[in-house]
Design a protein around this motif. Structure first.
Motif: not given
Ligand SMILES: Cc1cc2nc3c(=O)[nH]c(=O)nc-3n(C[C@H](O)[C@H](O)[C@H](O)COP(=O)(O)OP(=O)(O)OC[C@H]3O[C@@H](n4cnc5c(N)ncnc54)[C@H](O)[C@@H]3O)c2cc1C
Length: 474
Positions: A27, A29, A31-32, A64, A69-70, A186, A257, A367, A379, A382
């Motif tokens: 992964g 993303g 974390s990875g 995508r 992200i906060r 991840a 939000r 995960s 996030a 992560a």
């Protein structure tokens, strides 16, 4: 404890086997990639190898995830620890400007402010960043080091043994495989590695449906936005906190939000507004259309009608028209998870045999702890996981140099235990807080207690000055 079966190499347990541990990450993303950066930096000082395997093609991933992200203190500190100084210094300049550190609670019927959460010390403050910008920074070193392969979907793993001891072999959907010393899952909230290792802790929050989107904001649109949004940049409605005096409304509709990013960023050519609304008391409407755009338009119109019928202020309803209808996302159930018992690996091994619960499988990010979006912490936790793992892997690499195969396996197991002893309570604290943020019902004792804590926080907020200084440092 997992012990490898006898193999030729294990007959000479005292032999010294110098090794360069190879970490496989499933992964690419948040974390990875954060972990891969941390390992690549650590590899300047200790012998460590890393390779990330990402299911999707790079171009698909770029398309995508155009959401914001906060990043709160955990995420920001984690990035600082994983990235090299130069990359972090550049990334720091790209935090979204014009975005509040914490949202303001509004009355959706009047579009007037109720409480500014930025004045609460215990409410985690955050900086905004486009997920694409963040991912671009995280990819930079990993791509330059040839430490990532795209279009590689991990479908299974197996624990294998050779002259050198125990290893993890991973299999891809294209029929190929790779061998390493450790596998880090991840691969996000639908992790098939988590399934195979027998974690078994995912659940769903059902009920209602949610719409979210984003769109550009020019001067004309800006002028029509509620004044509180123009001034404060981020607003949410207080949800069940208000059910005490308007239960029928708040059980039906919730403005989750509205975030306004007033300055353009590298990936957004103009200021943007991100919005999300929720309809807890309703099933998603069904429409007879196979055309995706028509379907989204019908969903949006249904949502606007519902909001109108509940008396939501027109300036808030109009926000749903910001942005292209194609970017609207409808979700019906939110993923969350429960903290696994401390002995979950033993249980999984008994249930699933050799590969179940195996300590060579580390789990990070969604995960292991998918959470509802209530506190915007998925996030952040992560990335925190990744930063926490890097020093453990560096220590492992040092210890591997003088260890025999059996000792190596024991070291890996100890490392995983130590990592989970820190990660599980930290991350599941946020999983639970995210679940609770949808439960601030003042008619319950828990709801009252939460509000009491918030009020205490106001009284003692001067105590938070030190925290504020630490925050400004990042
Ligand atoms: C609209 C939205 C807004 C959000 N806002 C916030 C926020 O403000 N703050 C916050 O903290 N969190 C936020 N989150 C949550 C956050 O995005 C996630 O918690 C975070 O991305 C988790 O990181 P991860 O690395 O675990 O998983 P991901 O970032 O999802 O990465 C998983 C990666 O693994 C890949 N993959 C999957 N399966 C395989 C496989 N079998 N083999 C190889 N690769 C695989 C996927 O393609 C993906 O690239 C938000 C989420 C959404 C959807």
């Amino acid at each position: 404890m997992h012990s490898p079966p006898p193999s030729p190499s294990l007959s000479s347990l005292n032999s010294i086997v110098p090794r360069r541990p190879r970490i496989l990450i499933a992964g690419g993303g948040l974390s990875g990639l954060a972990l891969a950066n941390g390992i690549l930096n650590a590899a300047n000082f200790v012998p460590l190898d890393v390779m990330v395997f990402e299911r999707d093609a790079d171009e698909d991933l770029r398309e995508r995830g155009g959401y914001q992200i906060r990043l709160a203190q955990d995420g920001i500190a984690g990035l600082k620890e994983c990235l090299d100084d130069v990359t972090y210094a550049e990334l720091k300049c790209r935090y979204g400007a014009g975005v509040a550190e914490a949202p303001t609670l509004i009355n959706p019927k009047t579009a007037e402010p109720l409480i500014r959460l930025s004045s609460f010390r215990i409410y985690a403050k955050a900086r905004a960043m486009s997920r694409r910008v963040l991912r671009a920074f995280l990819l930079r070193k990993v791509v330059a080091s040839n430490a990532i392969q795209f279009s590689k979907r991990v479908v299974a793993y197996d624990i294998v043994y050779d002259h050198d001891g125990e290893h993890v072999k991973i299999f891809f959907d294209d029929g190929t495989s790779e061998v390493g010393d450790i596998l880090v899952a991840a691969d996000g909230s639908k992790s098939n590695i988590a399934d195979q290792v027998g974690l078994n802790n995912r659940t769903h929050v059902h009920g209602g449906y949610h719409l979210a989107s984003r769109g550009p904001v020019n001067e004309a649109v800006l002028a029509k936005l509620p004044r509180v949004l123009q001034n404060d940049g981020a607003v949410v409605d207080p949800g069940d906190l208000m059910t005490i005096y308007d239960k029928p409304y708040y059980q039906d509709v919730r403005v989750i939000r509205l975030f306004l990013q007033t300055s353009k960023s590298a990936f957004l050519s103009q200021p943007h507004l991100f919005w999300a609304v929720s309809f807890p008391g309703h099933v998603p409407p069904r429409f007879n259309s196979s055309n995706a755009t028509d379907l989204k338009l019908a969903q949006k119109n249904h949502a606007k009608e519902l909001m109108r019928s509940k008396g939501i202020h027109q300036s808030i309803i109009d926000i749903l028209d910001i942005g292209s209808v194609d970017t609207i996302r409808l979700t019906t159930e939110m993923e969350t998870s429960v903290q696994p018992p401390h002995n979950w690996r033993e249980i999984a091994q008994q249930r699933m045999g050799k590969n179940g619960g195996h300590p060579r499988i580390f789990l990070i990010g969604d995960s292991v702890h998918p959470m509802t979006p209530g506190r915007g912490m998925g996030a952040n936790q992560a990335i925190r996981d990744s930063a926490a793992l890097v020093p453990y892997f560096a220590n492992l690499a040092r210890s591997f140099q003088n260890a025999n195969p059996e000792e190596m396996s024991q070291l890996v197991q100890l490392t995983n235990q130590k990592f989970e002893a820190e990660m599980l309570p930290r991350a599941f604290g946020w999983v639970n807080a995210s679940n609770r943020s949808a439960e601030m019902d003042v008619s319950t004792w828990t709801g009252k207690a939460l509000i009491y804590v918030l009020l205490l926080d106001i009284l003692y907020r001067n105590v938070g000055l030190e925290d504020k200084k630490a925050w400004e440092y990042y």
